[in-house]
Design an enzyme around this catalytic site. Structure first.
Site, PDB file in Angstrom:
ATOM      1  N   SER A  68       0.800  -1.236   0.000  1.00 40.21           N
ATOM      2  CA  SER A  68       0.000   0.000   0.000  1.00 40.21           C
ATOM      3  C   SER A  68       0.825   1.274   0.000  1.00 40.21           C
ATOM      4  CB  SER A  68      -0.918   0.022   1.221  1.00 40.21           C
ATOM      5  OG  SER A  68      -1.917  -0.958   1.083  1.00 40.21           O
ATOM      6  N   LYS A  71       0.283   3.460  -2.945  1.00 46.39           N
ATOM      7  CA  LYS A  71      -0.978   4.168  -3.233  1.00 46.39           C
ATOM      8  C   LYS A  71      -0.833   5.683  -3.425  1.00 46.39           C
ATOM      9  CE  LYS A  71      -3.787   0.593  -0.969  1.00 46.39           C
ATOM     10  NZ  LYS A  71      -4.408   0.196   0.299  1.00 46.39           N
ATOM     11  N   TYR A 193      -3.229  -3.791 -10.191  1.00 47.29           N
ATOM     12  CA  TYR A 193      -3.046  -3.366  -8.794  1.00 47.29           C
ATOM     13  C   TYR A 193      -2.188  -4.372  -8.012  1.00 47.29           C
ATOM     14  CZ  TYR A 193      -4.333  -2.794  -3.852  1.00 47.29           C
ATOM     15  OH  TYR A 193      -4.285  -2.672  -2.485  1.00 47.29           O
ATOM     16  N   TYR A 245      -4.708   4.916   7.708  1.00 41.86           N
ATOM     17  CA  TYR A 245      -6.028   4.281   7.882  1.00 41.86           C
ATOM     18  C   TYR A 245      -6.715   4.773   9.154  1.00 41.86           C
ATOM     19  CZ  TYR A 245      -3.810   1.416   4.378  1.00 41.86           C
ATOM     20  OH  TYR A 245      -3.150   1.001   3.262  1.00 41.86           O
ATOM     21  N   VAL A 263       1.473  -3.457   4.003  1.00 43.67           N
ATOM     22  CA  VAL A 263       1.547  -4.729   4.750  1.00 43.67           C
ATOM     23  C   VAL A 263       2.837  -5.502   4.476  1.00 43.67           C
ATOM     24  CG1 VAL A 263      -0.956  -5.040   5.062  1.00 43.67           C
ATOM     25  CG2 VAL A 263       0.165  -5.974   3.012  1.00 43.67           C
TER      26      VAL A 263
HETATM   27  O1  DON Z   1      -4.464  -5.035  -1.347  1.00 42.42           O
HETATM   28  C1  DON Z   1      -3.909  -5.548  -0.387  1.00 42.42           C
HETATM   29  O2  DON Z   1      -4.526  -6.089   0.515  1.00 42.42           O
HETATM   30  C2  DON Z   1      -2.389  -5.477  -0.332  1.00 42.42           C
HETATM   31  N1  DON Z   1      -1.839  -5.699  -1.632  1.00 42.42           N
HETATM   32  C3  DON Z   1      -1.949  -4.147   0.170  1.00 42.42           C
HETATM   33  C4  DON Z   1      -2.589  -3.771   1.483  1.00 42.42           C
HETATM   34  C5  DON Z   1      -1.739  -2.895   2.320  1.00 42.42           C
HETATM   35  O3  DON Z   1      -0.555  -2.810   2.174  1.00 42.42           O
HETATM   36  C6  DON Z   1      -2.422  -2.230   3.450  1.00 42.42           C
HETATM   37  N2  DON Z   1      -1.517  -1.399   4.209  1.00 42.42           N
HETATM   38  N3  DON Z   1      -1.121  -1.425   5.306  1.00 42.42           N
END
Ligand code: DON
Length: 417
Positions: A68, A71, A193, A245, A263
């Site tokens: 993320s 983003k 994505y 978040y 993550v």
């Molecule tokens: O879309 C997802 O769930 C992961 N590719 C990325 C989520 C993420 O990194 C949330 N951040 N903390």
């Protein structure tokens, strides 16, 4: 012989890493199966200044997937490609106060709450130029590489792992598609994505990428303009309100740096005008933010006063000196004129100080010469105030302006008046 100075900033980073190293709470992400294999003890932090110097401590070469943290960078690319108005037709810019993978869509419009949560980020990727997932991803990768200043590989294992398990993201994409906000077919948007999230970076890359927002869009190492100043400002604003978040509000109070977590264990944090920081540590808290990354940034901010809204007490006056030109002086003015040497960066408040202090000096005799030779930059908003000068200050009886500007480097952006 003087002792070598070494790298005090690296020492400061190392000291903070030492202070947080023993924390073992949290857990590596495992909802993307491949991420569960990551070595949890890794810990690194890097700081890149807007002058292009990078200070590194700990595991700064360790590669991890950007997830993320991508983003905000893709949001910035979308804003420059499509314009803010068009982007806002597809996504809101409001903090959701909800987890990153929440079904967080505006009831009436169907727009995702913001581009930092998954729903909004998938929509941003779907808006990238191109018809196929590969074409859209190529635009994303090229953009993120310009932010990092180097070619970046994709972690194919993590990509396959998420592509084969990412049904919640597909569900979010279907919802946005049915609301008319997704810019591509669900499979095109989500595969692009997932690849975006699987780009492999290190803490040093994140520091440089964040520093590119700090400079207003120019990579401080390659000196390439990556995005517009508007896109950098707007994106940093969205990171401020939504980047962490449902921890965003608390984060802003405690750390005070616009930031984005992923993550994979990375966090990128921006101090506008000063630096970017990248941290890496894989164990996550319940909100999906790196435990030791959060602790590192919190301690760094506290120890070194990095909060973006830190009170700035006594900035240097933009008026360096004020001198009367007597006959025979060659100071850029004529006999009887007053030369005002200005310095540094002139933003709105410096312009306000200059004009307020100088207004009473505009007399009948002589001219006020504003010397911009030592001014490094005049911000656009301050420039408009100066452009009104000759009119507001009037003219001498002999027809000469009461105020003249000496601006050899054209920091005011116009020919000398
Ligand atoms: O879309 C997802 O769930 C992961 N590719 C990325 C989520 C993420 O990194 C949330 N951040 N903390």
């Amino acid at each position: 012989m003087a002792a070598a100075l070494g790298d005090p900033v690296r020492h400061a980073l190392e000291a903070v890493l030492d202070a947080v190293r023993d924390r073992t709470d949290g857990a590596v992400a495992d909802y993307i199966p491949e991420l569960a294999k990551v070595e949890p003890e890794q810990l690194g932090a890097a700081l890149a200044s807007t002058h292009g110097v990078v200070h590194e401590a700990g595991d700064c070469d360790a590669e991890f997937t950007i997830q993320s943290v991508s983003k905000p960078f893709v949001f910035a690319l979308a804003v420059d490609a499509l314009g803010l108005d068009e982007v806002r037709r597809h996504v809101d810019l409001e903090p959701s106060g909800e987890p990153f993978n929440a079904i967080s869509l505006d009831e009436a419009s169907g727009r995702p709450r913001n581009p930092m949560i998954n729903a909004g980020a998938i929509v941003m990727t779907s808006l990238m130029p191109g018809d196929t997932a590969d074409e859209k991803f190529a635009v994303v990768l090229a953009g993120i590489e310009r932010f990092a200043g180097r070619d970046l590989p994709v972690n194919e294992e993590v990509y396959s792992s998420e592509a084969s398990t990412g049904d919640r993201n597909r569900a979010l994409a279907y919802l946005t598609r049915s609301a008319g906000t997704l810019g591509a077919a669900v499979e095109v948007a989500t595969l692009a994505y997932f690849r975006q999230c699987s780009i492999s970076v290190n803490a040093r890359d994140l520091a440089i990428m964040a520093a590119t927002f700090a400079t207003g869009g120019v990579n401080p190492l390659t000196r390439e303009r990556v995005i517009s100043e508007d896109a950098a400002r707007w994106t940093t604003a969205v990171m401020t309100s939504c980047g962490m978040y449902d921890e965003s509000g608390d984060w802003m109070v405690r750390v005070g740096l616009p930031a984005k977590s992923g993550v994979g264990g990375g966090i990128a944090a921006v101090q506008p005008g000063q630096f970017g920081i990248g941290t890496f540590s894989p164990r996550l808290d319940a909100r999906g933010n790196s435990v030791r990354g959060v602790a590192t940034l919190e301690l760094l901010s506290e120890r070194h006063g990095l909060h973006m809204l830190q009170h700035h007490g006594a900035p240097l006056s933009p008026i360096a000196s004020l001198s009367r030109v007597e006959a025979g002086d060659a100071d850029g003015g004529s006999d009887g004129d007053t030369v005002v040497a200005l310095r540094g960066e002139i933003l709105f408040s410096e312009a306000e100080e200059i004009l307020t202090r100088l207004a009473p000096l505009v007399g009948d005799r002589g001219c006020l010469v504003l010397d911009f030779t030592a001014v490094t930059r005049v911000a656009a908003g301050a420039r408009t105030i100066f452009s009104a000068l000759p009119d507001t200050m009037g003219r001498l009886a002999d027809g000469r302006s009461r105020v003249a500007v000496h601006d050899p480097d054209q920091v005011l952006g116009a020919a000398e008046r």
